[in-house]
Design a protein around this motif. Structure first.
Motif, short mmCIF file in Angstrom:
data_model
loop_
_atom_site.label_atom_id
_atom_site.label_comp_id
_atom_site.label_asym_id
_atom_site.label_seq_id
_atom_site.Cartn_x
_atom_site.Cartn_y
_atom_site.Cartn_z
N SER A 104 15.00 11.13 -1.40
CA SER A 104 14.65 10.93 -0.30
C SER A 104 15.89 11.47 0.58
O SER A 104 15.50 11.90 1.74
N ILE A 105 16.73 10.49 0.34
CA ILE A 105 17.64 10.14 1.30
C ILE A 105 18.82 11.88 2.09
O ILE A 105 19.64 11.79 2.97
N LEU A 106 19.06 12.44 0.71
CA LEU A 106 19.61 13.29 0.66
C LEU A 106 18.45 14.97 1.70
O LEU A 106 18.70 15.87 2.52
N GLY A 107 17.42 13.85 1.81
CA GLY A 107 16.63 15.09 2.93
C GLY A 107 15.81 15.94 2.01
O GLY A 107 14.84 16.90 2.12
N VAL A 108 15.12 15.53 0.65
CA VAL A 108 13.75 15.32 0.10
C VAL A 108 12.83 15.98 0.68
O VAL A 108 12.41 14.61 0.23
N THR A 109 12.00 16.33 0.52
CA THR A 109 10.61 16.17 1.02
C THR A 109 9.53 15.47 -0.16
O THR A 109 8.34 16.35 -0.90
N ASP A 110 9.53 14.48 -0.96
CA ASP A 110 8.52 13.70 -1.55
C ASP A 110 7.84 13.23 -0.65
O ASP A 110 8.04 12.75 0.33
N ALA A 111 7.75 12.10 -1.46
CA ALA A 111 6.16 10.88 -0.80
C ALA A 111 7.35 10.12 -0.23
O ALA A 111 6.30 10.23 1.36
N VAL A 112 8.35 9.48 -0.26
CA VAL A 112 9.11 8.54 0.69
C VAL A 112 9.43 9.34 1.88
O VAL A 112 8.57 9.16 2.79
N THR A 147 2.03 3.96 8.98
CA THR A 147 0.64 3.55 7.60
C THR A 147 1.26 4.71 6.43
O THR A 147 1.12 4.10 5.65
N PRO A 148 1.96 5.38 6.38
CA PRO A 148 2.51 6.37 5.94
C PRO A 148 3.07 5.92 4.89
O PRO A 148 2.93 6.14 3.23
N TYR A 149 4.25 4.63 5.59
CA TYR A 149 4.74 4.10 4.36
C TYR A 149 4.51 3.93 3.38
O TYR A 149 3.93 3.41 2.22
N VAL A 150 2.99 2.33 3.59
CA VAL A 150 2.18 2.33 3.11
C VAL A 150 1.64 2.99 2.07
O VAL A 150 0.76 2.29 1.20
N VAL A 151 0.58 4.54 2.71
CA VAL A 151 0.40 5.03 1.62
C VAL A 151 0.81 5.74 0.66
O VAL A 151 0.56 5.67 -0.25
N ALA A 156 8.43 11.96 3.22
CA ALA A 156 7.10 13.19 4.39
C ALA A 156 6.69 11.89 5.03
O ALA A 156 6.19 11.60 5.92
N ALA A 157 6.28 10.62 4.18
CA ALA A 157 5.64 9.86 4.82
C ALA A 157 6.64 9.30 6.27
O ALA A 157 6.48 8.75 7.19
N GLN A 158 7.65 9.53 5.52
CA GLN A 158 9.06 8.73 6.91
C GLN A 158 8.73 10.38 8.22
O GLN A 158 9.11 9.05 9.39
N ILE A 159 8.61 11.42 7.72
CA ILE A 159 8.40 12.06 8.70
C ILE A 159 7.50 12.01 9.44
O ILE A 159 7.54 11.43 10.47
N ASN A 160 6.05 11.18 9.07
CA ASN A 160 5.65 10.77 9.86
C ASN A 160 5.71 10.57 10.99
O ASN A 160 5.47 9.85 11.94
N ALA A 161 6.31 8.62 10.23
CA ALA A 161 6.17 7.15 10.22
C ALA A 161 6.90 7.35 11.73
O ALA A 161 6.67 6.94 12.81
#
Lengths: 248, 289
Positions: free
Chosen positions: B230-238, B252-256, B240-245
């Motif tokens: 995700s550090i490279l900007g790949v939209t994986d689960a982490v 909460t997205p991190y916890v999800v 995706a959570a980061q963007i929303n957070a």
């Protein structure tokens, strides 16, 4: 009778310990040569050197007149002509009995799988193991495992069968079922070199008995001569100890 | 089967009945102690967290149920990327790791330079942090500006993970190969099999079977470590959570995301534990071999 195997002044040492000391031995076709002697006298090393599992330090080994101690020779090709059975069976635990036996015929000798299986079944039937063909080795008793190991090395029709204390890991009850196979093979005229502690058995099959001590053959001759009427003091001493241990 | 009059007429002696009674009393006492201690410890933890001065804020920013439900589909889509990455990466890891392990265990003279290279490779990629490798590959390779080389972050991220995990897995496979007793090799060679055939038909099948449990463990690690790309900007689960957070300042997205990872990894590790138990029981029955 021609010489199948000939060892001339063979020398082998491990870490400065001399295991085979200028040892010479001739094995004629259709004969059984029995090696006796205490543990560490060099019996196993001798067999492993013949099979090229160990490299000798000096001397020569000939198989059917061809020098196999020549480093330029193909060891795989030599081993195709030799069969070896180990004290600890060394069956392949991930393969069934039938697969253990047919592996070398199929992969090394290029025999068609169906034919290899048929030939293996003939051997298994002959030695009363046909019902174990599809079982894995850990389901078999020690005696059955060792019989399978013998059949596995027979399946490639070796010129010489090398048997390295094949009953030492078995309890006394199972020893006989293994030795009876060897008796059958002797009857068939198989050329064999065997290391054993079973003196009674040695008497039955041996054409020549060699007593090894410190890597040398101290006494050799017929079973009658060496086992019943030994000349060398060390042979006498060894046989006396064996006798006391109740194995003669 | 035992039968006969004795067998049928047997009823426990009064001494045995007393013993059973005593055992029942002991176990009842132990259950009571376990219950009381659990209630005390968990209750204390619960009270500590609930009554802490910041609890209300933590609850609102990390455990917002409604928001969690809202971001779930986005995070889930991200998780699919992690899973895909794990399987595609896993395939390449298996191929490369097996080659590395075979090269490192061979004695063939022709492969000597490859043996050195393989050793150096394993030393480097096993010793360097995965995050650094991801950064170096992810930003370094595009900077080369070599025509034809991709700058796709998913591909580069996968390559970095594959590079590192190949080194781990190669060592696991190599340890499996080394664990096969030399007598197996001696038996195979004495049957006339070449060293290559011995490896292929005798050593490797046994070695792989033996290392399946640790390999499955590595797969679980791989699955969660794919989150690092995700550090490279790949939209994986982490990611995706980061963007929303970062959009709402609600974490909460991190916890999800964490819960979703656990939903996969915990059952998987339980399954692996079972595999390990079964295989060790089997090996014990096989005795010394």
């Amino acid at each position: 009778m021609s010489n199948v195997l000939e060892l001339v002044n063979v020398r082998k040492s491990f870490d400065n310990e001399l295991v085979l000391n200028d040892l010479s031995l001739t094995v004629k076709e259709h004969t059984a040569t029995v090696l006796i002697g205490a543990s560490g006298s060099g019996k196993s090393t001798l067999l492993r050197c013949i099979n090229l599992l160990e490299t000798i330090d000096d001397g020569q080994i000939f198989l059917d007149g061809q020098e196999i101690s020549d480093p330029l020779i193909s060891v795989d090709e030599v081993r195709r002509r030799l069969g070896m059975v180990f004290q600890s069976f060394n069956l392949f635990p991930h393969k069934t009995v039938l697969e253990n036996i047919t592996l070398s015929p199929i992969k090394v000798h290029g025999i068609a799988p169906d034919q290899a299986r048929d030939q293996a079944m003939v051997l298994l039937k002959r030695f009363d193991l046909a019902d174990k063909a599809d079982q894995y080795p850990d389901r078999l008793s020690g005696g059955q495992q060792q019989r399978v190991a013998i059949i596995r090395s027979l399946a490639v029709n070796p010129r010489v069968l090398l048997l390295d204390e094949i009953t030492s890991a078995l309890d006394p009850v199972l020893v006989n079922e293994v030795l009876s196979i060897v008796r059958d093979l002797k009857h068939d005229g198989m050329t064999m070199v065997l290391a054993t502690h079973e003196m009674g058995f040695a008497t039955q099959v041996a054409d020549e008995v060699c007593f090894l001590e410190s890597g040398m053959i101290l006494e050799r001759g017929s079973a009658e001569q060496v086992l019943k009427n030994p000349q060398n003091a060390k042979t006498k001493d060894f046989l006396k100890r064996v006798h006391e241990a109740g194995r003669l | 089967m035992l039968n006969g009059p004795d067998q049928q007429a047997w009823s426990p002696s009064s001494r045995e009945l007393e013993r059973r009674n005593a055992r029942r009393q002991i176990s009842r006492k132990q259950i009571t102690i376990a219950g009381i201690s659990s209630v005390l410890v968990l209750g204390a933890l619960y009270t500590l967290i609930i009554t802490s001065p910041g609890w209300q804020v933590v609850k609102d920013t990390f455990f917002d149920l409604d928001y969690g439900r809202e971001v779930l589909p986005t995070v889930l889509r991200g998780l699919v990327v992690n899973i895909q990455l794990s399987f595609i990466g896993g395939f390449f890891i298996a191929v490369i790791a097996l080659s590395l392990a075979l090269i490192r265990t061979t004695k063939s003279a022709a492969l000597t330079p490859f043996r050195f290279l393989a050793t150096a490779y394993v030393d480097i990629f096993r010793g360097a942090p995965l995050l650094l490798i991801i950064l170096l590959v992810g930003f370094g390779v595009p900077a080369l500006r070599v025509a034809g080389l991709t700058s796709n972050v998913i591909v580069l991220g996968t390559v970095a993970v594959v590079l590192t995990y190949s080194a781990y897995v190669a060592e696991v496979i190599r340890s499996g190969i080394m664990s096969i007793h030399p007598s197996q090799r001696a038996a195979a060679r004495s049957l006339g099999l070449t060293s290559g055939q011995t490896m292929r038909f005798v050593v490797l099948p046994q070695a792989i079977k033996r290392v399946i449990p640790p390999l499955l463990n590595d797969f679980v690690s791989l699955l969660k470590d794919t989150g690092l790309v995700s550090i490279l900007g790949v939209t994986d689960a982490v990611r995706a959570a980061q963007i929303n957070a970062s959009r709402t300042f609600n974490y909460t997205p991190y916890v999800v995301s964490a819960i979703l990872f656990l939903l996969i990894t915990i059952p998987l590790t339980r399954y692996i534990d079972r595999v390990i138990r079964r295989s060790s029981a089997k090996q014990n029955s096989e005795g010394a071999i």
